[in-house]
Scaffold this motif. Structure first.
Motif, PDB file in Angstrom:
ATOM      1  N   ILE A   8       2.627  -1.482   4.542  1.00 34.87           N
ATOM      2  CA  ILE A   8       2.237  -0.075   4.444  1.00 34.87           C
ATOM      3  C   ILE A   8       3.489   0.787   4.392  1.00 34.87           C
ATOM      4  N   THR A   9       3.704   1.398   3.237  1.00 35.39           N
ATOM      5  CA  THR A   9       4.878   2.247   3.014  1.00 35.39           C
ATOM      6  C   THR A   9       4.424   3.617   2.505  1.00 35.39           C
ATOM      7  N   SER A  10       3.432   4.163   3.171  1.00 38.00           N
ATOM      8  CA  SER A  10       2.871   5.459   2.808  1.00 38.00           C
ATOM      9  C   SER A  10       3.555   6.578   3.582  1.00 38.00           C
ATOM     10  N   GLU A  11       3.118   7.807   3.329  1.00 41.79           N
ATOM     11  CA  GLU A  11       3.481   8.920   4.193  1.00 41.79           C
ATOM     12  C   GLU A  11       2.997   8.601   5.612  1.00 41.79           C
ATOM     13  N   THR A  12       3.747   9.023   6.618  1.00 39.73           N
ATOM     14  CA  THR A  12       3.442   8.630   8.001  1.00 39.73           C
ATOM     15  C   THR A  12       2.053   9.069   8.428  1.00 39.73           C
ATOM     16  N   SER A  13       1.617  10.237   8.004  1.00 42.05           N
ATOM     17  CA  SER A  13       0.310  10.750   8.420  1.00 42.05           C
ATOM     18  C   SER A  13      -0.832   9.893   7.895  1.00 42.05           C
ATOM     19  N   TYR A  69      11.439  -3.365  -0.583  1.00 36.63           N
ATOM     20  CA  TYR A  69      10.549  -4.411  -0.090  1.00 36.63           C
ATOM     21  C   TYR A  69       9.946  -5.200  -1.253  1.00 36.63           C
ATOM     22  N   VAL A  70       9.567  -4.482  -2.309  1.00 41.69           N
ATOM     23  CA  VAL A  70       8.994  -5.167  -3.477  1.00 41.69           C
ATOM     24  C   VAL A  70      10.008  -6.147  -4.062  1.00 41.69           C
ATOM     25  N   GLY A  96       3.388   5.483  -8.439  1.00 45.58           N
ATOM     26  CA  GLY A  96       2.238   4.914  -9.116  1.00 45.58           C
ATOM     27  C   GLY A  96       2.561   3.778 -10.071  1.00 45.58           C
ATOM     28  N   ARG A  97       1.743   3.680 -11.116  1.00 48.04           N
ATOM     29  CA  ARG A  97       1.887   2.582 -12.076  1.00 48.04           C
ATOM     30  C   ARG A  97       3.231   2.610 -12.783  1.00 48.04           C
ATOM     31  N   GLU A  98       3.776   3.799 -12.995  1.00 49.96           N
ATOM     32  CA  GLU A  98       5.070   3.905 -13.673  1.00 49.96           C
ATOM     33  C   GLU A  98       6.164   3.206 -12.865  1.00 49.96           C
ATOM     34  N   LEU A  99       6.161   3.419 -11.554  1.00 46.84           N
ATOM     35  CA  LEU A  99       7.149   2.744 -10.712  1.00 46.84           C
ATOM     36  C   LEU A  99       6.853   1.252 -10.628  1.00 46.84           C
ATOM     37  N   ALA A 100       5.576   0.885 -10.535  1.00 48.65           N
ATOM     38  CA  ALA A 100       5.218  -0.540 -10.478  1.00 48.65           C
ATOM     39  C   ALA A 100       5.714  -1.266 -11.724  1.00 48.65           C
ATOM     40  N   ASP A 101       5.554  -0.640 -12.887  1.00 52.52           N
ATOM     41  CA  ASP A 101       6.027  -1.253 -14.136  1.00 52.52           C
ATOM     42  C   ASP A 101       7.544  -1.423 -14.117  1.00 52.52           C
ATOM     43  N   ARG A 102       8.233  -0.410 -13.599  1.00 51.81           N
ATOM     44  CA  ARG A 102       9.694  -0.506 -13.548  1.00 51.81           C
ATOM     45  C   ARG A 102      10.125  -1.618 -12.595  1.00 51.81           C
ATOM     46  N   LEU A 103       9.378  -1.792 -11.493  1.00 49.04           N
ATOM     47  CA  LEU A 103       9.709  -2.837 -10.513  1.00 49.04           C
ATOM     48  C   LEU A 103       9.237  -4.218 -10.944  1.00 49.04           C
ATOM     49  N   MET A 142       0.844  -1.188   0.000  1.00 45.70           N
ATOM     50  CA  MET A 142       0.000   0.000   0.000  1.00 45.70           C
ATOM     51  C   MET A 142       0.884   1.244   0.000  1.00 45.70           C
ATOM     52  N   SER A 143       0.996   1.880  -1.158  1.00 49.36           N
ATOM     53  CA  SER A 143       1.730   3.125  -1.384  1.00 49.36           C
ATOM     54  C   SER A 143       3.206   2.873  -1.693  1.00 49.36           C
ATOM     55  N   PHE A 144       3.743   3.704  -2.567  1.00 49.58           N
ATOM     56  CA  PHE A 144       5.175   3.727  -2.864  1.00 49.58           C
ATOM     57  C   PHE A 144       5.818   4.984  -2.297  1.00 49.58           C
ATOM     58  N   ALA A 145       5.161   5.647  -1.347  1.00 53.98           N
ATOM     59  CA  ALA A 145       5.676   6.920  -0.849  1.00 53.98           C
ATOM     60  C   ALA A 145       7.028   6.777  -0.168  1.00 53.98           C
ATOM     61  N   HIS A 146       7.195   5.725   0.635  1.00 55.12           N
ATOM     62  CA  HIS A 146       8.426   5.587   1.414  1.00 55.12           C
ATOM     63  C   HIS A 146       9.565   5.059   0.546  1.00 55.12           C
ATOM     64  N   VAL A 147      10.772   5.517   0.858  1.00 53.05           N
ATOM     65  CA  VAL A 147      11.945   5.101   0.070  1.00 53.05           C
ATOM     66  C   VAL A 147      12.216   3.610   0.187  1.00 53.05           C
TER      67      VAL A 147
END
Length: 343
Positions: free
Chosen positions: A79-84, A23-24, A51-58, A13-18
């Motif tokens: 969960i690798t989203s923004e902390t908030s 992990y993927v 988003g999808r662009e990063l998912a495709d690259r991964l 859930m989310s690619f926000a975190h570095v």
């Protein structure tokens, strides 16, 4: 013959975190894991790959919404989203019956942390914090020396977690999304190590911070010093900063010095590395080696999902390390030492 591990459906859930991309990559290699991701926008407009662009690259499957992701029926979520946004995503994941591995820190407020705890309790699912450094071989050796009495009676600890300003994910410097800056990002790692090493509760926190470094780019503190006094009298000083220059060969590092009546142990957790120079640019290169701590975190989590056992670090660790951060923020704002009663 060895048996194949039970299949586990894992949703990211989310690619926000570095750490999300790492992990993927680990989960793609893990036996018996089916993997799907979602990273709904809008995303920052400053060139961050999401988003999808990063998912495709991964090379990982992707859906556009969290509704679609949870309708897939995952056994577990990372969960690798923004902390908030941790609270919202934990509540949605646990309501769907999924076990949770959550990035650090647990939340940006005590209120959100309590809501996360309530959601996990209602669901009865496994919850684990992602604190990879406690899974390093260096920490295992430090723990063995401590538990074996080699340090004698511990009386003080010095820790430093210094890195680059995280420009590849600009939300890290946004107090609304991250809950703070370098203090929020870095103190929890050392607080977790001390939790795992000593199992003693924090009693009081004193902190000072500033934004001298990167004042033109960061919206939160970029350096700080946090002193934590534990209930047994041990004092820990934590240096947290985004002080590594943009031209540094690596993101930064984490060090710990534990002093006892029997001796002192100094640990550089990311010290083992190959160093050299780039032949084209002349810039320094530093390539760390050793066990992949992300792999150890995820292996522990997947085993807990399959067995129903509670892994460490758990929700209580997430709560206590967050309490240290919140107390440090209050201390820095007021200039007073903050007492942690009954944490």
């Amino acid at each position: 013959m060895p048996t194949e591990p039970a299949p586990v459906k894992v949703a990211v859930m989310s690619f926000a975190h570095v750490h999300a991309a790492g992990y993927v990559e680990v989960l793609k290699r893990a036996p018996g894991v089916e993997l799907l991701s979602s990273d709904p926008g809008p995303h920052a407009a400053d060139g961050e790959l999401r988003g999808r662009e990063l998912a495709d690259r991964l090379g990982v499957g992707h859906v556009d919404t969290y509704e679609e992701l949870l309708a897939w029926g995952p056994d577990a979520v990372v969960i690798t989203s923004e902390t908030s946004r941790h609270r919202e995503l934990v509540e949605r994941a646990t309501a769907a019956g999924a076990h949770v591995l959550c990035e650090k820190p647990l939340a940006t407020t005590r209120e959100d942390a309590l809501a996360i705890a309530a959601a996990v309790q209602r669901a009865g699912t496994v919850f684990m914090m992602a604190f990879p450094v406690r899974f390093s071989s260096s920490f295992a050796r430090l723990r063995a020396a401590h538990d074996g009495g080699g340090l004698g009676e511990v009386f003080s600890v010095r820790g430093s977690n210094n890195g680059m300003l995280p420009t590849s994910r600009s939300w890290f410097t946004d107090p609304e999304l991250a809950g703070g800056g370098a203090l929020t990002d870095h103190v929890v790692h050392i607080a977790d190590l001390l939790e795992a090493l000593r199992g003693c509760a924090p009693a009081s926190v004193t902190a000072v911070t500033n934004r001298v470094l990167h004042a033109d780019r960061a919206r939160a503190e970029t350096a700080g010093l946090v002193t934590v006094t534990y209930t047994d009298g041990v004092v820990a000083a934590i240096d947290c900063s985004w002080s590594q220059p943009d031209t540094a060969p690596t993101w930064g590092g984490l060090k710990l010095s534990v002093a006892g009546t029997g001796g002192t142990v100094d640990v550089d957790f990311f010290g083992p590395s190959v160093r050299g120079l780039d032949g084209r640019t002349g810039r320094p290169i530093q390539l760390p080696y050793g066990a992949d701590t992300d792999e150890a975190v995820l292996a522990t989590f997947l085993d807990a999902v399959r067995t129903g056992s509670q892994p460490q670090p758990d929700l209580a660790v997430g709560m206590r390390t967050l309490d240290i951060v919140l107390a440090a923020q209050e201390s820095a704002a007021t200039g007073r030492t903050v007492t942690l009663a009954g944490v």
